[in-house]
Design an enzyme around this catalytic site. Structure first.
Site, PDB file in Angstrom:
ATOM      1  N   CYS A 206     -85.012  39.807  71.412  1.00 50.87           N
ATOM      2  CA  CYS A 206     -83.660  39.641  70.947  1.00 50.87           C
ATOM      3  C   CYS A 206     -83.818  40.054  69.414  1.00 50.87           C
ATOM      4  CB  CYS A 206     -83.092  38.367  71.040  1.00 50.87           C
ATOM      5  SG  CYS A 206     -81.471  38.201  70.180  1.00 50.87           S
ATOM      6  N   CYS A 209     -82.485  36.836  67.223  1.00 48.27           N
ATOM      7  CA  CYS A 209     -83.003  35.511  67.068  1.00 48.27           C
ATOM      8  C   CYS A 209     -84.483  35.618  67.181  1.00 48.27           C
ATOM      9  CB  CYS A 209     -82.516  34.472  67.977  1.00 48.27           C
ATOM     10  SG  CYS A 209     -82.772  35.186  69.871  1.00 48.27           S
ATOM     11  N   CYS A 232     -78.764  47.887  89.467  1.00 50.68           N
ATOM     12  CA  CYS A 232     -78.093  48.563  90.749  1.00 50.68           C
ATOM     13  C   CYS A 232     -79.235  48.181  91.847  1.00 50.68           C
ATOM     14  CB  CYS A 232     -78.060  50.152  90.702  1.00 50.68           C
ATOM     15  SG  CYS A 232     -79.908  50.947  90.548  1.00 50.68           S
ATOM     16  N   HIS A 259     -81.316  55.673  92.161  1.00 47.89           N
ATOM     17  CA  HIS A 259     -80.214  54.742  92.219  1.00 47.89           C
ATOM     18  C   HIS A 259     -80.149  53.858  93.695  1.00 47.89           C
ATOM     19  CE1 HIS A 259     -76.444  52.847  91.122  1.00 47.89           C
ATOM     20  NE2 HIS A 259     -75.650  53.679  91.980  1.00 47.89           N
ATOM     21  N   ASP A 276     -70.894  51.203  96.393  1.00 48.02           N
ATOM     22  CA  ASP A 276     -71.632  51.035  95.505  1.00 48.02           C
ATOM     23  C   ASP A 276     -71.305  49.686  94.920  1.00 48.02           C
ATOM     24  OD1 ASP A 276     -72.930  50.920  93.046  1.00 48.02           O
ATOM     25  OD2 ASP A 276     -73.085  53.157  93.068  1.00 48.02           O
TER      26      ASP A 276
END
Length: 520
Positions: A206, A209, A232, A259, A276
């Site tokens: 992050c 933080c 996906c 994909h 999709d």
């Protein structure tokens, strides 16, 4: 209701059909399809007495009981000249010839890539996983939404589109990582992660933080039902499980250019449909080539019934695609897919195998025909929508018409004739009601919205609201006065009409209250 006994003549055979005219023309087409295997979009139905065409506008209670079915080709115009078709076929032959020398001949690499996903699709048949999936689906809510869309649209497959799970978190990391994340590479999977197929673990940092978070790429959909996190691959994995859970013939679609999505078989249309869930797109197979500008090579469908090369469904530049298929030869591809399919069908009955073979042959014919149908410039498809813009740009998947399509989708989402009519009627009526009356109406609408859509009931606490009958009628409701003077409100007819109207009516009421309300 009129019960009709139709005799449908097709290919020198008579088929007897019992049809309830209230069910409509589409149901008749489906009944004919179940007997003749001619898909509805390829049916031309004629009255035997005068050869008049039967369609959705025909009075099925009055037409002749003897019908003739003519199987026609796909109605889409193929505006391609003989010379252009010959040029494309020549280019394909040349590409196949060159591929023999360019392909690495690595049959094992191709086979391993496909076989990896075969055990995955068999998880979708597990009763425990299906039950777990069923428990996460708000069936009543989806049914209500699908009925609303069916009231607006003519496509019976909006149900499937609206079932695409919307509660997933596409972003990585925990909800506390609000400052954006930076990739730290791959981590060592824990035994608890490997248990659910999470052998690959991505690590993120992050930026705000400094907290580290793990992102296991789980393959078991039962774990994804719990985490609801992924890209996906996770979306398609979970969504295909949902489709199988609710009885759809479904396939996981693997695109070698990175994909994954789903296909479902439509018995109404007699063909496989592209879905999709990550993009929320439905029946737009050219989305990737034309919208995302993807350079496709292999698109493989994987299901418990076998594996199939469906690349031709997703391209109109097959002669160019062939040149990019350089892992192994076309002969090897066909042999690998045939072997795996035979293994999947080993325990199937002869009847099921025969039915699947007919469906396979129809699909092959469809793919060979459609791959040569030209696509004009009028077909506008969006670029990729999921993921950050920077990430999509890096993958060159934004698409040239990304901005225009986003604006059009936003426009289509809010401009609706049903909404306009309800909004106008409700605004006119509520403008005559006092501020306290409007607040009482809001409470009534909220109570109605919270009740089951097929049995909506609520009580209006306020008394003496003018034009109340007209107000309720505008949103397909009715009221009856109780002994204590309060009004019991319930459905006046089709519950879908009320479902359409309630959010619009609430929007009108909230706007009136937020603007200060009407004067007392």
């Amino acid at each position: 209701m009129v019960a009709r006994q139709f005799i449908v003549r097709h290919d020198d055979d008579d088929h007897h059909i019992e049809h309830d005219t209230d069910d409509g023309f589409e149901v008749l087409q489906s009944q004919i399809f179940s007997l003749t295997l001619v898909p509805p979009d390829q049916q031309k139905i004629l009255a035997n007495v005068n050869d008049a065409a039967i369609n959705a506008d025909s009075d099925l209670a009055a037409v002749s009981d003897r019908l003739v079915l003519v199987s026609v080709q796909d109605q889409r115009e193929i505006s391609i000249s003989d010379e252009e078709l010959a040029r494309l076929l020549q280019a394909e032959e040349e590409a196949v010839y060159l591929q023999q020398f360019q392909a690495s001949g690595n049959r094992r690499e191709f086979e391993n890539r496909v076989r990896t996903y075969v055990p995955q699709v068999f998880l979708y048949e597990d009763p425990m996983r299906q039950e777990a999936a069923r428990k996460t689906v708000p069936v009543d809510e989806i049914e209500e939404k699908s009925l609303i869309f069916l009231a607006k649209e003519t496509s019976g497959h909006q149900t499937m589109k609206k079932a695409m799970p919307s509660y997933w978190s596409y972003s990585l990391g925990s909800k506390n990582l609000s400052g954006g994340t930076s990739g730290m590479g791959m981590g060592v999977p824990l035994p608890s992660e490997i248990q659910y197929g999470g052998s690959r673990v991505e690590l993120y940092w992050c930026n705000k933080c400094s907290k580290e978070t793990r992102f296991p790429r789980y393959n078991d959909p039962i774990k994804l039902l719990e985490t609801r996190r992924g890209r996906c691959g996770e979306w398609a994995n979970c969504f295909t499980l949902y489709c199988r859970t609710f009885g759809y013939s479904s396939r996981l679609i693997l695109d070698f250019t990175d994909h994954v999505w789903t296909e479902c078989y439509s018995h109404l249309l007699g063909r496989w449909m592209h879905l999709d869930p990550c993009e929320g797109e439905y029946d737009k197979p050219l989305l990737y080539e034309k919208g995302w500008n993807k350079k496709l090579n292999y698109v493989i469908a994987i299901s418990k019934e076998g594996v199939y090369d469906v690349t031709k469904r997703y391209t109109r530049n097959w002669h160019k695609v062939i040149r990019r298929r350089n892992i192994t030869t076309e002969a090897d591809i066909s042999a690998v897919l045939s072997d795996i399919t035979s293994e999947c069908r080993r325990s199937f009955s002869r009847e099921i195998t025969s039915t699947l073979k007919i469906r396979d042959e129809r699909e092959t014919e469809e793919l060979e025909t459609n791959v040569h149908i030209p696509v004009g410039d009028s077909l506008s498809l969006p670029g990729r929508q999921s993921g950050s813009k920077e990430w999509r740009m890096a993958r060159a998947e934004l698409g040239s018409s990304d901005q225009n399509n986003s604006e059009q989708r936003h426009k289509d989402e809010y401009v609706d004739s049903h909404v306009t009519r309800i909004h106008a009627a409700f605004s006119h009526l509520t403008s005559r009601i006092s501020k306290e009356g409007v607040k009482a109406i809001k409470k009534l609408l909220e109570d109605l919205r919270a009740s089951p859509f097929r049995e909506r009931t609520a009580v209006l606490e306020s008394q003496g609201i003018p034009h109340l009958g007209d107000l309720l009628e505008a949103i397909s409701l009715k009221g009856s006065v109780r002994p204590d003077g309060r009004v019991s409100v319930g459905l006046a007819g089709d519950p879908v009409l009320t479902s359409l109207a309630l959010p619009v009516a609430l929007d009108v009421v909230e706007k009136i209250i937020n603007k200060g309300g009407n004067s007392d």
